[in-house]
Motif scaffolding. Structure first.
Motif, short mmCIF file in Angstrom:
data_model
loop_
_atom_site.label_atom_id
_atom_site.label_comp_id
_atom_site.label_asym_id
_atom_site.label_seq_id
_atom_site.Cartn_x
_atom_site.Cartn_y
_atom_site.Cartn_z
N VAL A 1 0.73 -1.04 0.19
CA VAL A 1 0.03 -0.10 -0.12
C VAL A 1 0.82 1.22 0.10
CG1 VAL A 1 -1.66 1.50 1.34
CG2 VAL A 1 -2.04 -1.08 1.03
N GLU A 2 2.15 1.02 0.75
CA GLU A 2 2.77 2.19 0.82
C GLU A 2 3.47 2.60 -0.14
OE1 GLU A 2 4.27 5.71 2.90
OE2 GLU A 2 2.74 4.40 3.61
N TYR A 3 4.17 1.46 -1.08
CA TYR A 3 5.15 1.72 -2.03
C TYR A 3 4.71 1.52 -3.36
CZ TYR A 3 8.45 2.29 1.73
OH TYR A 3 8.85 2.51 3.08
N GLY A 4 3.34 0.83 -3.14
CA GLY A 4 2.97 0.39 -4.57
C GLY A 4 3.53 -0.84 -5.24
N THR A 5 2.95 -1.57 -6.19
CA THR A 5 3.50 -2.69 -6.92
C THR A 5 3.51 -2.21 -8.47
OG1 THR A 5 1.16 -3.67 -7.23
CG2 THR A 5 2.38 -4.39 -5.38
N GLU A 6 3.48 -3.33 -9.18
CA GLU A 6 3.55 -2.96 -10.69
C GLU A 6 2.07 -2.82 -11.09
OE1 GLU A 6 3.32 -7.39 -9.97
OE2 GLU A 6 4.74 -5.87 -9.73
N ARG A 7 1.06 -3.30 -10.43
CA ARG A 7 -0.15 -2.98 -10.70
C ARG A 7 -1.01 -1.91 -9.98
NH1 ARG A 7 -2.33 -9.26 -11.29
NH2 ARG A 7 -0.58 -10.15 -13.00
N VAL A 8 -0.34 -1.73 -8.79
CA VAL A 8 -1.41 -0.67 -8.05
C VAL A 8 -0.05 0.64 -7.60
CG1 VAL A 8 -2.34 -0.53 -5.58
CG2 VAL A 8 -2.38 -2.51 -6.81
N PRO A 9 -0.97 1.72 -7.69
CA PRO A 9 -0.13 2.91 -7.45
C PRO A 9 0.25 2.92 -6.01
CG PRO A 9 -2.09 3.64 -8.24
CD PRO A 9 -2.22 2.12 -8.32
N ALA A 10 1.41 3.55 -5.66
CA ALA A 10 1.62 3.70 -4.26
C ALA A 10 0.79 4.94 -3.51
CB ALA A 10 3.40 4.23 -4.16
N HIS A 11 0.31 4.63 -2.41
CA HIS A 11 -0.68 5.49 -1.71
C HIS A 11 0.17 6.47 -0.83
CE1 HIS A 11 -4.50 4.18 -3.02
NE2 HIS A 11 -3.71 2.75 -3.13
N HIS A 12 1.34 5.82 -0.30
CA HIS A 12 2.35 6.77 0.69
C HIS A 12 1.51 7.41 2.00
CE1 HIS A 12 5.42 6.50 -2.07
NE2 HIS A 12 4.91 7.05 -2.80
N VAL A 13 0.84 6.33 2.42
CA VAL A 13 -0.15 6.96 3.60
C VAL A 13 0.78 7.29 4.64
CG1 VAL A 13 -1.92 6.05 4.98
CG2 VAL A 13 -1.90 5.23 2.64
N MET A 14 1.77 6.47 5.01
CA MET A 14 2.57 6.77 6.37
C MET A 14 3.32 7.91 6.15
SD MET A 14 1.38 4.56 8.38
CE MET A 14 2.35 4.03 9.70
N LEU A 15 3.93 8.22 4.89
CA LEU A 15 4.85 9.33 4.60
C LEU A 15 3.97 10.66 4.60
CD1 LEU A 15 7.59 10.46 3.28
CD2 LEU A 15 6.54 9.98 1.26
N ARG A 16 2.87 10.64 4.17
CA ARG A 16 1.97 11.81 4.21
C ARG A 16 1.46 12.03 5.53
NH1 ARG A 16 -2.81 11.20 0.58
NH2 ARG A 16 -2.48 9.00 0.68
N ALA A 17 1.25 11.16 6.10
CA ALA A 17 0.91 11.21 7.58
C ALA A 17 1.97 11.80 8.64
CB ALA A 17 0.35 10.00 8.30
N ALA A 18 3.07 11.39 8.38
CA ALA A 18 4.35 11.97 8.94
C ALA A 18 4.80 13.31 8.62
CB ALA A 18 5.63 10.79 8.67
N ARG A 19 4.48 13.87 7.35
CA ARG A 19 4.54 14.99 7.08
C ARG A 19 3.60 15.98 7.59
NH1 ARG A 19 6.33 14.50 0.81
NH2 ARG A 19 8.22 13.71 1.08
N ALA A 20 2.38 15.38 7.57
CA ALA A 20 1.34 16.37 8.19
C ALA A 20 1.13 16.48 9.62
CB ALA A 20 -0.13 15.58 7.46
N GLY A 21 1.47 15.17 10.55
CA GLY A 21 1.11 15.13 11.69
C GLY A 21 2.54 15.55 12.67
#
Length: 109
Positions: free
Chosen positions: A87-107
């Motif tokens: 989910v965080e980094y994505g796969t060849e079929r699914v794009p990366a969501h970067h949930v934890m990265l965006r949360a760390a930047r925001a909170g």
């Protein structure tokens, strides 16, 4: 006349490992956790075997012996879902969501 400060390494170390600092790190970790849960993707497709598992798997842990040198209180925000990395980094079929990265930047502030 200018004030002088003489720091004590052991005193600063005690401060960095104190309960007060650990509780502040946990408080900031909880803010990051809330931001991660708010932006976490939830599968709504019929037949999804684990809808909402990623969102429910964000946890905050803490220790007084963290950091690179194990000399300070830290809090870790992690996701325990087995597919969290994809989910965080994505796969060849699914794009990366970067949930934890965006949360760390925001909170955490």
């Amino acid at each position: 006349m200018a004030a002088r400060f003489r720091g004590s390494r052991s005193g600063i170390g005690e401060l960095l490992r104190s309960e007060v600092i650990e509780s502040e790190m946990v408080r900031r970790g909880e803010l990051i956790k809330a931001a991660a849960e708010a932006t976490a993707p939830v599968g709504l497709t019929p037949g999804d075997p684990h809808p909402g598992l990623y969102k429910a798997s964000v946890v905050v842990t803490s220790t007084r012996r963290g950091g690179r040198r194990r000399d300070r209180a830290v809090a870790y925000v992690t996701n325990t879902a087995y597919y969290a990395r994809w989910v965080e980094y994505g796969t060849e079929r699914v794009p990366a969501h970067h949930v934890m990265l965006r949360a760390a930047r925001a909170g955490g502030g």
